[in-house]
Design a protein around this motif. Structure first.
Motif, mmCIF file in Angstrom:
data_model
loop_
_atom_site.group_PDB
_atom_site.id
_atom_site.type_symbol
_atom_site.label_atom_id
_atom_site.label_comp_id
_atom_site.label_asym_id
_atom_site.label_seq_id
_atom_site.Cartn_x
_atom_site.Cartn_y
_atom_site.Cartn_z
ATOM 1 N N HIS A 287 77.786 -70.727 50.413
ATOM 2 C CA HIS A 287 77.387 -71.575 49.284
ATOM 3 C C HIS A 287 75.881 -71.483 49.061
ATOM 4 C CE1 HIS A 287 77.160 -75.180 46.709
ATOM 5 N NE2 HIS A 287 76.093 -75.492 47.425
ATOM 6 N N ILE A 288 75.111 -71.518 50.147
ATOM 7 C CA ILE A 288 73.653 -71.436 50.033
ATOM 8 C C ILE A 288 73.236 -70.096 49.444
ATOM 9 C CG2 ILE A 288 71.502 -71.323 51.378
ATOM 10 C CD1 ILE A 288 72.747 -73.425 53.253
ATOM 11 N N GLN A 291 73.949 -70.295 45.681
ATOM 12 C CA GLN A 291 73.054 -71.212 44.971
ATOM 13 C C GLN A 291 71.606 -70.723 45.003
ATOM 14 O OE1 GLN A 291 73.943 -73.927 43.096
ATOM 15 N NE2 GLN A 291 75.970 -73.030 43.460
ATOM 16 N N TRP A 292 71.211 -70.103 46.093
ATOM 17 C CA TRP A 292 69.854 -69.534 46.197
ATOM 18 C C TRP A 292 69.613 -68.574 45.039
ATOM 19 C CZ3 TRP A 292 66.494 -69.875 50.753
ATOM 20 C CH2 TRP A 292 65.348 -69.076 50.650
ATOM 21 N N ILE A 295 69.335 -70.439 41.656
ATOM 22 C CA ILE A 295 68.043 -71.124 41.510
ATOM 23 C C ILE A 295 66.930 -70.120 41.243
ATOM 24 C CG2 ILE A 295 66.304 -72.479 42.757
ATOM 25 C CD1 ILE A 295 68.649 -73.873 44.209
ATOM 26 N N TRP A 362 69.346 -78.664 52.789
ATOM 27 C CA TRP A 362 69.661 -77.787 51.657
ATOM 28 C C TRP A 362 70.056 -78.602 50.422
ATOM 29 C CZ3 TRP A 362 68.635 -73.459 49.558
ATOM 30 C CH2 TRP A 362 69.348 -73.070 48.424
ATOM 31 N N LEU A 363 70.815 -79.667 50.632
ATOM 32 C CA LEU A 363 71.194 -80.508 49.495
ATOM 33 C C LEU A 363 69.959 -81.113 48.837
ATOM 34 C CD1 LEU A 363 74.386 -82.347 50.816
ATOM 35 C CD2 LEU A 363 74.244 -80.341 49.326
ATOM 36 N N VAL A 365 67.133 -79.513 48.545
ATOM 37 C CA VAL A 365 66.653 -78.413 47.700
ATOM 38 C C VAL A 365 67.421 -78.399 46.380
ATOM 39 C CG1 VAL A 365 66.464 -75.897 47.487
ATOM 40 C CG2 VAL A 365 65.942 -77.002 49.674
ATOM 41 N N GLU A 366 68.731 -78.477 46.470
ATOM 42 C CA GLU A 366 69.554 -78.467 45.257
ATOM 43 C C GLU A 366 69.235 -79.665 44.367
ATOM 44 O OE1 GLU A 366 73.721 -77.889 45.570
ATOM 45 O OE2 GLU A 366 73.567 -76.199 46.956
ATOM 46 N N ASN A 367 68.998 -80.821 44.987
ATOM 47 C CA ASN A 367 68.708 -82.029 44.217
ATOM 48 C C ASN A 367 67.374 -81.908 43.479
ATOM 49 O OD1 ASN A 367 69.234 -84.869 43.472
ATOM 50 N ND2 ASN A 367 67.437 -85.259 44.744
ATOM 51 N N PHE A 369 65.972 -79.122 42.493
ATOM 52 C CA PHE A 369 66.182 -78.173 41.398
ATOM 53 C C PHE A 369 66.955 -78.821 40.256
ATOM 54 C CE2 PHE A 369 69.063 -75.108 39.360
ATOM 55 C CZ PHE A 369 68.120 -74.334 38.703
ATOM 56 N N ALA A 370 68.011 -79.564 40.591
ATOM 57 C CA ALA A 370 68.830 -80.212 39.560
ATOM 58 C C ALA A 370 67.999 -81.195 38.746
ATOM 59 C CB ALA A 370 70.021 -80.921 40.204
#
Length: 680
Positions: A287-288, A291-292, A295, A362-363, A365-367, A369-370
């Motif tokens: 998943h990372i 998503q990497w 992003i 990691w979440l 990081v996603e947050n 970016f989101a």
């Protein structure tokens, strides 16, 4: 398909490199091979003393639990034929050897310190094996170092009169260290210090409470990368191993450990639980990876990058996702440590600071970016936050990300207006921004006009979003829309005078065609005068006073044209200011409205970006409510033009300049609410 049967996910996730932080004792008993594409050991006095200065400062007063050396990039030599080929045979570590791709200078220096400690105290056993391809016997040289019988601070070597260049540099490094400690005798940093607290800290294992240590970033290639090519990338092009690569390895290496839901694992039979944990980890790593890439791809979109980044430059970011990591780590613009971001990520994991584990990190990081992407797609946030990012720095963006996570949308929107107001007024919320002058408040006027352009674009919903990527690609200057004063033209640069004359002749020739039957405005004589002066401007007798007469003659022509509307002296406030491109050089910038208008129309037709409000200024669009709008003169910036322009600016800025501090509003609301509750 059952996700735990997807072997391809496991395989893909296992192809990543290994990243660890190791204290120096963990290097001991390992075997390192230095290939021939590496240069010899060349650390001199400056590098050795800098390392000792840094270590001493850290051990005595430094913050944090460990001092981090730069990465050591290695790859295991797995083929026996390669070991045999290079004569790699060691009793240590089951004869496992690592090819050193980057970091051999650091490894050799560490090995020198271990050797010195062994000379001071034969019980010190810390050491590791170094084998150099170009000089196979060089690795044994550390055992040949000896203390001088007459000078405690002098190191000799066997047969030192016949040393090769690499051995000589190693001996020099050893003596450089001894000289450094000798100079430290007076302040307590002599040999006793070296044998005592210095070496104790230098060789502490990691993660011992209240004990400092020295650690290296162990970066092991496992992805099939060619060592020689990796070395060229890291050295020939002077590209160091960056934070993004190190953090990627943190997330995706085999040694990565992810938190998991015990209830989920306990639902499986005990004999398969380890398999489930391993596959759950592989699923998260897959998943990372996905998503990497998503992003990174979005950050490479010019519009998005220019929105989130102050200067829209990617200097220092071979992977743009590293900018996101910088925000999360709250890296300061003046932070000189190249690996600060990685070390803070590692600290967050080690101390469970703000995150519960690797997956939670990691979440985060996603947050981040989101959140940035949601701002980018929201017209209001895009313009207001985009302005603040462009005008401030990373710290402001970090604060906004924190605020957005803690505030309601309503309060967050109010806080944006309040921050903009503080910026426009230079933190003096009672300031009269319309009294700012060109000579005293140039920076503030620039801010006002930039925001005026951004906010006008936001409100004009028929317009595309403000193009920060185009704006940031150009050097914009604050200029008079109509200049009647030649004082700002360089008195010493005649080339600037020539450029000014050329542009004014060009503008007057456009009018010559338009007014060929109108004697009052027909500019032929003025053109002829300028052309005559143009031909003699480089003559020594032609001085600035002569040029000023040209300037005044052109202004008089346009003043005469504008009599009906009331010509007025040059104005230095915002009603006579606009943002002009740096391509309009300073001599032309100090020119009449018509010259600038024709130049801007030409550049606009050629596709060059002109800020929205600057274009409207030179189209006289701010007079659109006048009855004679369609037939009014367009060659002069009159008092009426300035009045209409200023009103437009006030209308656009009114909401932000009248906003109040939302924190105080909330306090007042809470007090009122409590007062009401008393009587219920």
């Amino acid at each position: 398909m059952n996700e735990y049967n997807d072997v391809s996910i496991v395989k893909e996730a296992r192809q990543e490199n290994i990243l660890k932080l190791w204290a120096l004792p963990e290097l001991c008993n390992k075997n390192f091979f230095i290939p021939d594409y590496q240069r010899g050991y060349r650390w001199g006095t400056r590098q050795v003393e800098q390392l000792l200065d840094d270590l001493c400062a850290f051990f005595d007063k430094g913050k944090g639990q460990f001092y981090c050396l730069q990465p050591i990039v290695i790859k295991e030599i797995t083929k026996d034929e390669d070991k045999n080929k290079y004569g790699l045979n060691s009793k240590n570590n089951n004869n496992k050897w690592y090819e050193v791709i980057d970091g051999q200078q650091r490894l050799t220096t560490i090995r020198v310190i271990f050797a010195l400690a062994h000379l001071m105290d034969r019980d010190n056993k810390e050491r590791f094996t170094l084998r150099y391809k170009t000089r196979p016997e060089l690795g044994n040289f550390f055992e040949k170092l000896r203390r001088n019988n007459e000078d405690d601070y002098r190191i000799d070597a066997e047969n030192q009169e016949d040393l090769d260049i690499d051995s000589w540099h190693i001996l020099e490094a050893a003596n450089c260290m001894m000289r450094w400690f000798k100079k430290g005798e007076a302040r307590g940093n002599g040999l006793r210090y070296f044998k005592g607290s210095f070496y104790e800290n230098f060789t502490h294992p990691k993660d011992i409470e209240d004990k400092k240590s020295v650690q290296v970033i162990w970066y092991e290639l496992c992805d099939g990368s060619d060592p020689n090519e990796t070395f060229k990338r890291l050295n020939d092009k002077k590209v160091s191993l960056n934070n993004a690569e190190l953090i990627r390895a943190m997330f995706l290496s085999d040694s990565a450990v992810y938190e998991y839901e015990e209830a989920l694992i306990n639902g499986y039979p005990e004999e398969v639980q380890n398999i489930v944990i391993e596959r759950e980890q592989a699923r998260k790593q897959a998943h990372i990876i996905e998503q990497w890439d998503i992003i990174e791809k979005q950050l490479r979109q010019p519009k998005f990058w220019a929105f989130v980044k102050k200067d829209a430059s990617d200097k220092g970011y071979s992977s743009r996702i590293e900018y996101l990591f910088d925000l999360i780590s709250k890296k300061k613009p003046n932070d000189k440590d190249e690996l600060t971001t990685f070390l803070r990520f590692e600290e967050m994991m080690r101390e469970k600071n703000d995150v519960e584990g690797l997956w939670h990190l990691w979440l985060k990081v996603e947050n981040y970016f989101a959140t940035l992407f949601s701002w980018y797609t929201d017209r209001n946030y895009y313009h207001k936050i985009g302005y603040l990012i462009a005008e401030t720095d990373n710290n402001a963006l970090v604060d906004l990300l924190d605020k957005s996570a803690k505030m309601t949308k309503t309060k967050f929107s109010k806080s944006l207006d309040w921050l903009i107001k503080l910026h426009l007024t230079n933190n003096n919320t009672d300031a009269d921004v319309y009294s700012y002058s060109y000579d005293e408040n140039r920076t503030e006027l620039n801010r006002l006009l930039f925001f005026f352009n951004v906010e006008s674009t936001r409100i004009a919903t028929t317009q595309d979003k403000f193009p920060f990527e185009l704006y940031k690609a150009t050097n914009w200057t604050l200029e008079h829309i109509h200049a009647q004063n030649s004082e700002r033209i360089d008195r010493t640069d005649k080339q600037k005078w020539i450029e000014w004359i050329d542009e004014n002749i060009k503008a007057l020739k456009h009018l010559q065609k338009r007014f060929k039957d109108n004697e009052s405005f027909e500019p032929t004589k003025l053109i002829e005068m300028l052309e005559e002066k143009r031909n003699i401007v480089k003559v020594n007798t032609f001085v600035f006073n002569d040029f000023t007469k040209c300037f005044d003659s052109v202004n008089a022509y346009f003043d005469n044209m504008a009599k009906a509307e009331g010509g007025s002296p040059e104005v230095h406030n915002i009603s006579n200011m606009a943002l002009l491109s740096g391509s309009v050089n300073t001599s032309i910038g100090n020119s009449v409205f018509e010259v600038k208008r024709q130049l801007i129309m030409k550049k606009d037709a050629e596709g060059e970006y002109i800020p929205y409000c600057t274009r409207l200024v030179f189209l006289k669009y701010y007079n659109k409510n006048k009855e004679d709008f369609s037939v009014q003169q367009s060659f002069y910036w009159s008092e009426e033009d300035r009045k209409n322009y200023l009103n437009a600016i006030k209308n656009i800025l009114e909401k932000v300049l009248n906003t109040t501090n939302p924190d105080k509003e909330e306090t007042t609301e809470n007090i009122e609410s409590k007062e009401e509750n008393k009587y219920e």
